[in-house]
Design a protein around this motif. Structure first.
Motif, short mmCIF file in Angstrom:
data_model
loop_
_atom_site.label_atom_id
_atom_site.label_comp_id
_atom_site.label_asym_id
_atom_site.label_seq_id
_atom_site.Cartn_x
_atom_site.Cartn_y
_atom_site.Cartn_z
N PRO A 5 0.76 -1.32 -0.07
CA PRO A 5 -0.01 -0.03 0.04
C PRO A 5 0.71 1.31 0.02
N HIS A 6 -0.02 2.54 -0.23
CA HIS A 6 0.79 3.62 -0.24
C HIS A 6 2.01 3.94 -1.27
N GLU A 7 1.90 3.13 -2.47
CA GLU A 7 2.52 3.37 -3.71
C GLU A 7 2.45 4.76 -4.14
N LEU A 8 3.34 5.53 -4.68
CA LEU A 8 2.90 6.78 -5.02
C LEU A 8 2.09 6.93 -6.42
N GLU A 10 -0.45 5.27 -6.51
CA GLU A 10 -2.11 5.26 -5.75
C GLU A 10 -2.34 6.57 -5.13
N GLU A 11 -1.20 7.28 -4.62
CA GLU A 11 -1.23 8.31 -3.62
C GLU A 11 -1.38 9.69 -4.43
N ASP A 70 5.68 14.36 1.24
CA ASP A 70 5.27 15.82 1.25
C ASP A 70 6.10 16.75 0.29
N GLN A 71 7.48 16.32 0.49
CA GLN A 71 8.43 16.93 -0.64
C GLN A 71 8.02 16.37 -2.02
N ILE A 72 7.74 15.25 -2.17
CA ILE A 72 7.36 15.02 -3.68
C ILE A 72 5.94 15.59 -3.96
N ALA A 73 5.01 15.74 -3.10
CA ALA A 73 3.84 16.41 -3.41
C ALA A 73 4.10 17.77 -3.92
#
Length: 76
Positions: A5-8, A10-11, A70-73
Protein backbone atom coordinates in the motif's frame (compact mmCIF):
# COMPACT_ATOMS: atom_id res chain seq x y z
CA UNK A 1 3.02 -11.20 -5.05
CA UNK A 2 1.59 -9.05 -2.30
CA UNK A 3 0.38 -5.53 -2.82
CA UNK A 4 2.37 -2.81 -1.05
CA UNK A 5 0.00 0.00 0.00
CA UNK A 6 0.84 3.70 -0.29
CA UNK A 7 2.66 3.45 -3.61
CA UNK A 8 3.06 6.88 -5.20
CA UNK A 9 0.94 5.92 -8.21
CA UNK A 10 -1.94 5.32 -5.78
CA UNK A 11 -1.23 8.43 -3.74
CA UNK A 12 -1.09 10.69 -6.83
CA UNK A 13 -3.03 8.86 -9.57
CA UNK A 14 -3.46 12.04 -11.61
CA UNK A 15 0.29 12.77 -11.54
CA UNK A 16 1.70 9.50 -12.88
CA UNK A 17 2.92 11.00 -16.16
CA UNK A 18 4.41 14.01 -14.39
CA UNK A 19 6.22 11.72 -11.92
CA UNK A 20 7.65 9.72 -14.82
CA UNK A 21 8.93 12.88 -16.50
CA UNK A 22 10.41 14.24 -13.28
CA UNK A 23 12.16 10.94 -12.58
CA UNK A 24 13.87 11.19 -15.96
CA UNK A 25 14.69 14.91 -15.84
CA UNK A 26 15.28 15.76 -12.17
CA UNK A 27 17.92 13.94 -10.13
CA UNK A 28 16.60 15.31 -6.83
CA UNK A 29 13.06 14.10 -7.57
CA UNK A 30 14.42 10.70 -8.63
CA UNK A 31 16.30 10.43 -5.31
CA UNK A 32 13.17 11.35 -3.31
CA UNK A 33 11.08 8.94 -5.38
CA UNK A 34 13.49 6.04 -4.85
CA UNK A 35 13.91 6.80 -1.14
CA UNK A 36 10.12 6.98 -0.70
CA UNK A 37 9.70 3.52 -2.23
CA UNK A 38 12.49 2.09 -0.10
CA UNK A 39 10.98 3.49 3.11
CA UNK A 40 7.45 2.55 2.07
CA UNK A 41 8.47 -1.05 1.54
CA UNK A 42 10.24 -1.08 4.92
CA UNK A 43 7.02 0.15 6.56
CA UNK A 44 5.04 -2.53 4.76
CA UNK A 45 7.49 -5.26 5.81
CA UNK A 46 7.27 -4.06 9.43
CA UNK A 47 3.46 -3.88 9.35
CA UNK A 48 3.15 -7.40 7.95
CA UNK A 49 5.81 -8.79 10.32
CA UNK A 50 8.01 -9.89 7.45
CA UNK A 51 10.71 -7.85 9.19
CA UNK A 52 9.33 -7.20 12.69
CA UNK A 53 10.54 -4.07 14.43
CA UNK A 54 9.66 -2.14 17.55
CA UNK A 55 6.91 0.47 17.53
CA UNK A 56 9.31 3.40 17.84
CA UNK A 57 11.26 2.37 14.74
CA UNK A 58 8.05 1.73 12.79
CA UNK A 59 6.77 5.19 13.80
CA UNK A 60 10.06 6.74 12.67
CA UNK A 61 9.74 5.01 9.30
CA UNK A 62 6.17 6.27 8.89
CA UNK A 63 7.25 9.84 9.70
CA UNK A 64 10.09 9.58 7.20
CA UNK A 65 7.65 8.29 4.55
CA UNK A 66 5.28 11.19 5.27
CA UNK A 67 8.09 13.78 4.98
CA UNK A 68 9.22 12.30 1.67
CA UNK A 69 5.66 12.24 0.37
CA UNK A 70 5.24 15.91 1.34
CA UNK A 71 8.42 16.85 -0.54
CA UNK A 72 7.30 14.89 -3.58
CA UNK A 73 3.85 16.49 -3.47
CA UNK A 74 5.44 19.95 -3.35
CA UNK A 75 7.43 19.17 -6.49
CA UNK A 76 4.35 17.92 -8.30
Amino acid sequence: MSHTPHELAEEFPDKIEQMHTLKEDNAHFRKLFDEYHEVNRAVHRAETNVEPTDQAHEATLRKQRMMLKDQIAAML
